[in-house]
Design a protein around this motif. Structure first.
Motif, PDB file in Angstrom:
ATOM      1  N   VAL A 162       0.839  -1.193   0.000  1.00 25.60           N
ATOM      2  CA  VAL A 162       0.000   0.000   0.000  1.00 25.60           C
ATOM      3  C   VAL A 162       0.876   1.247   0.000  1.00 25.60           C
ATOM      4  O   VAL A 162       0.679   2.173  -0.792  1.00 25.60           O
ATOM      5  CB  VAL A 162      -0.935  -0.028   1.237  1.00 25.60           C
ATOM      6  N   LEU A 163       1.852   1.280   0.882  1.00 22.79           N
ATOM      7  CA  LEU A 163       2.725   2.446   0.973  1.00 22.79           C
ATOM      8  C   LEU A 163       3.599   2.580  -0.267  1.00 22.79           C
ATOM      9  O   LEU A 163       3.897   3.692  -0.705  1.00 22.79           O
ATOM     10  CB  LEU A 163       3.572   2.375   2.241  1.00 22.79           C
ATOM     11  N   GLY A 164       4.001   1.456  -0.834  1.00 27.89           N
ATOM     12  CA  GLY A 164       4.772   1.500  -2.068  1.00 27.89           C
ATOM     13  C   GLY A 164       3.966   2.116  -3.196  1.00 27.89           C
ATOM     14  O   GLY A 164       4.480   2.931  -3.979  1.00 27.89           O
ATOM     15  N   ARG A 165       2.685   1.764  -3.287  1.00 21.28           N
ATOM     16  CA  ARG A 165       1.809   2.339  -4.321  1.00 21.28           C
ATOM     17  C   ARG A 165       1.636   3.837  -4.101  1.00 21.28           C
ATOM     18  O   ARG A 165       1.660   4.628  -5.043  1.00 21.28           O
ATOM     19  CB  ARG A 165       0.458   1.618  -4.298  1.00 21.28           C
ATOM     20  N   LEU A 166       1.462   4.249  -2.848  1.00 20.69           N
ATOM     21  CA  LEU A 166       1.315   5.675  -2.565  1.00 20.69           C
ATOM     22  C   LEU A 166       2.591   6.447  -2.890  1.00 20.69           C
ATOM     23  O   LEU A 166       2.531   7.571  -3.395  1.00 20.69           O
ATOM     24  CB  LEU A 166       0.929   5.892  -1.107  1.00 20.69           C
ATOM     25  N   ALA A 167       3.729   5.848  -2.619  1.00 17.01           N
ATOM     26  CA  ALA A 167       5.002   6.498  -2.951  1.00 17.01           C
ATOM     27  C   ALA A 167       5.130   6.675  -4.462  1.00 17.01           C
ATOM     28  O   ALA A 167       5.602   7.719  -4.941  1.00 17.01           O
ATOM     29  CB  ALA A 167       6.171   5.682  -2.407  1.00 17.01           C
ATOM     30  N   GLN A 168       4.699   5.681  -5.226  1.00 16.43           N
ATOM     31  CA  GLN A 168       4.733   5.788  -6.694  1.00 16.43           C
ATOM     32  C   GLN A 168       3.835   6.916  -7.184  1.00 16.43           C
ATOM     33  O   GLN A 168       4.213   7.693  -8.054  1.00 16.43           O
ATOM     34  CB  GLN A 168       4.290   4.477  -7.346  1.00 16.43           C
ATOM     35  N   ILE A 169       2.643   6.993  -6.626  1.00 20.12           N
ATOM     36  CA  ILE A 169       1.705   8.031  -7.037  1.00 20.12           C
ATOM     37  C   ILE A 169       2.258   9.406  -6.692  1.00 20.12           C
ATOM     38  O   ILE A 169       2.224  10.334  -7.503  1.00 20.12           O
ATOM     39  CB  ILE A 169       0.322   7.797  -6.384  1.00 20.12           C
ATOM     40  N   ALA A 170       2.786   9.557  -5.483  1.00 23.01           N
ATOM     41  CA  ALA A 170       3.332  10.842  -5.061  1.00 23.01           C
ATOM     42  C   ALA A 170       4.517  11.256  -5.935  1.00 23.01           C
ATOM     43  O   ALA A 170       4.656  12.425  -6.292  1.00 23.01           O
ATOM     44  CB  ALA A 170       3.754  10.775  -3.591  1.00 23.01           C
ATOM     45  N   ALA A 171       5.346  10.305  -6.302  1.00 24.79           N
ATOM     46  CA  ALA A 171       6.501  10.609  -7.154  1.00 24.79           C
ATOM     47  C   ALA A 171       6.057  10.958  -8.575  1.00 24.79           C
ATOM     48  O   ALA A 171       6.674  11.793  -9.239  1.00 24.79           O
ATOM     49  CB  ALA A 171       7.460   9.436  -7.176  1.00 24.79           C
ATOM     50  N   ALA A 172       4.965  10.335  -9.027  1.00 20.97           N
ATOM     51  CA  ALA A 172       4.510  10.550 -10.398  1.00 20.97           C
ATOM     52  C   ALA A 172       3.990  11.971 -10.628  1.00 20.97           C
ATOM     53  O   ALA A 172       4.072  12.480 -11.740  1.00 20.97           O
ATOM     54  CB  ALA A 172       3.424   9.535 -10.757  1.00 20.97           C
ATOM     55  N   VAL A 173       3.483  12.609  -9.601  1.00 29.29           N
ATOM     56  CA  VAL A 173       2.941  13.958  -9.781  1.00 29.29           C
ATOM     57  C   VAL A 173       3.987  15.042  -9.562  1.00 29.29           C
ATOM     58  O   VAL A 173       3.688  16.223  -9.651  1.00 29.29           O
ATOM     59  CB  VAL A 173       1.697  14.207  -8.895  1.00 29.29           C
ATOM     60  N   GLY A 174       5.210  14.636  -9.256  1.00 30.81           N
ATOM     61  CA  GLY A 174       6.320  15.602  -9.181  1.00 30.81           C
ATOM     62  C   GLY A 174       6.400  16.325  -7.857  1.00 30.81           C
ATOM     63  O   GLY A 174       6.109  15.775  -6.795  1.00 30.81           O
ATOM     64  N   ALA A 175       6.774  17.608  -7.930  1.00 34.20           N
ATOM     65  CA  ALA A 175       7.033  18.409  -6.732  1.00 34.20           C
ATOM     66  C   ALA A 175       5.790  18.556  -5.862  1.00 34.20           C
ATOM     67  O   ALA A 175       5.897  18.663  -4.638  1.00 34.20           O
ATOM     68  CB  ALA A 175       7.567  19.779  -7.127  1.00 34.20           C
ATOM     69  N   VAL A 176       4.611  18.544  -6.465  1.00 30.15           N
ATOM     70  CA  VAL A 176       3.364  18.654  -5.704  1.00 30.15           C
ATOM     71  C   VAL A 176       3.209  17.463  -4.763  1.00 30.15           C
ATOM     72  O   VAL A 176       2.666  17.590  -3.665  1.00 30.15           O
ATOM     73  CB  VAL A 176       2.159  18.745  -6.678  1.00 30.15           C
ATOM     74  N   GLY A 177       3.706  16.315  -5.169  1.00 35.48           N
ATOM     75  CA  GLY A 177       3.578  15.109  -4.367  1.00 35.48           C
ATOM     76  C   GLY A 177       4.690  14.902  -3.354  1.00 35.48           C
ATOM     77  O   GLY A 177       4.657  13.937  -2.588  1.00 35.48           O
ATOM     78  N   GLN A 178       5.669  15.812  -3.325  1.00 36.86           N
ATOM     79  CA  GLN A 178       6.818  15.641  -2.429  1.00 36.86           C
ATOM     80  C   GLN A 178       6.419  15.526  -0.954  1.00 36.86           C
ATOM     81  O   GLN A 178       6.918  14.648  -0.258  1.00 36.86           O
ATOM     82  CB  GLN A 178       7.820  16.793  -2.636  1.00 36.86           C
ATOM     83  N   PRO A 179       5.529  16.385  -0.438  1.00 33.67           N
ATOM     84  CA  PRO A 179       5.152  16.221   0.983  1.00 33.67           C
ATOM     85  C   PRO A 179       4.517  14.854   1.272  1.00 33.67           C
ATOM     86  O   PRO A 179       4.782  14.254   2.311  1.00 33.67           O
ATOM     87  CB  PRO A 179       4.149  17.357   1.222  1.00 33.67           C
ATOM     88  N   ALA A 180       3.705  14.353   0.355  1.00 32.36           N
ATOM     89  CA  ALA A 180       3.093  13.035   0.561  1.00 32.36           C
ATOM     90  C   ALA A 180       4.158  11.943   0.516  1.00 32.36           C
ATOM     91  O   ALA A 180       4.125  11.001   1.304  1.00 32.36           O
ATOM     92  CB  ALA A 180       2.017  12.773  -0.487  1.00 32.36           C
ATOM     93  N   ALA A 181       5.117  12.069  -0.398  1.00 30.85           N
ATOM     94  CA  ALA A 181       6.208  11.087  -0.475  1.00 30.85           C
ATOM     95  C   ALA A 181       7.028  11.090   0.811  1.00 30.85           C
ATOM     96  O   ALA A 181       7.419  10.026   1.312  1.00 30.85           O
ATOM     97  CB  ALA A 181       7.092  11.381  -1.685  1.00 30.85           C
ATOM     98  N   GLU A 182       7.266  12.261   1.370  1.00 24.24           N
ATOM     99  CA  GLU A 182       8.009  12.348   2.630  1.00 24.24           C
ATOM    100  C   GLU A 182       7.220  11.723   3.780  1.00 24.24           C
ATOM    101  O   GLU A 182       7.797  11.063   4.653  1.00 24.24           O
ATOM    102  CB  GLU A 182       8.359  13.804   2.928  1.00 24.24           C
ATOM    103  N   ALA A 183       5.901  11.920   3.770  1.00 26.93           N
ATOM    104  CA  ALA A 183       5.068  11.302   4.810  1.00 26.93           C
ATOM    105  C   ALA A 183       5.093   9.780   4.683  1.00 26.93           C
ATOM    106  O   ALA A 183       5.140   9.067   5.689  1.00 26.93           O
ATOM    107  CB  ALA A 183       3.633  11.830   4.720  1.00 26.93           C
TER     108      ALA A 183
END
Length: 130
Positions: free
Chosen positions: A99-120
């Motif tokens: 689940v967390l791996g999928r969320l990390a992929q999604i956050a990385a795919a949207v670029g800088a906007v997804g950085q806070p989610a990737a860090e979380a």
């Protein structure tokens, strides 16, 4: 007598099996030998659970902010993941890796906007010991 090696002889191969039965301590002489300390430090489970819950809540909030930037497929994936995250954060170690791996992929795919989610997600993985 010939200088060429004889190709008809073969070297026998041997295989060995190694069994590991745990730590081995050999003590030779000395004084006050006490062996190996296999105890782990006591961790405050309540503080860990509180950190885990707070990080999950932060990730859910960040995913909500990220939704306008997601594709329809990514949005559906987040919809499928949210119940797993919010149902019982303490159960995440057993089922949360994918689940967390999928969320990390999604956050990385949207670029800088997804950085806070990737860090979380990374903080959550660190809390889980992954």
């Amino acid at each position: 007598m010939s200088d060429t090696p004889d190709t008809n002889t073969s070297t026998p191969t041997t295989t060995t099996t190694t069994n590991y039965y745990g730590a081995v301590v050999n003590m030779h002489d000395g004084r006050e030998n006490i062996g190996i300390n296999n105890y782990r430090p006591v961790v405050d489970a309540t503080a860990h659970d509180n950190d885990l819950r707070a990080t999950v809540e932060e990730l859910v909030r960040l995913l909500g902010e990220l939704r306008p930037h997601l594709t329809p497929d990514q949005d559906r994936a987040v919809d499928r993941v949210l119940p797993v995250l919010t149902a019982d954060p303490a159960a995440l170690p057993e089922r949360g890796g994918l689940v967390l791996g999928r969320l990390a992929q999604i956050a990385a795919a949207v670029g800088a906007v997804g950085q806070p989610a990737a860090e979380a997600v990374n903080r959550l993985l660190a809390l889980l010991g992954a």
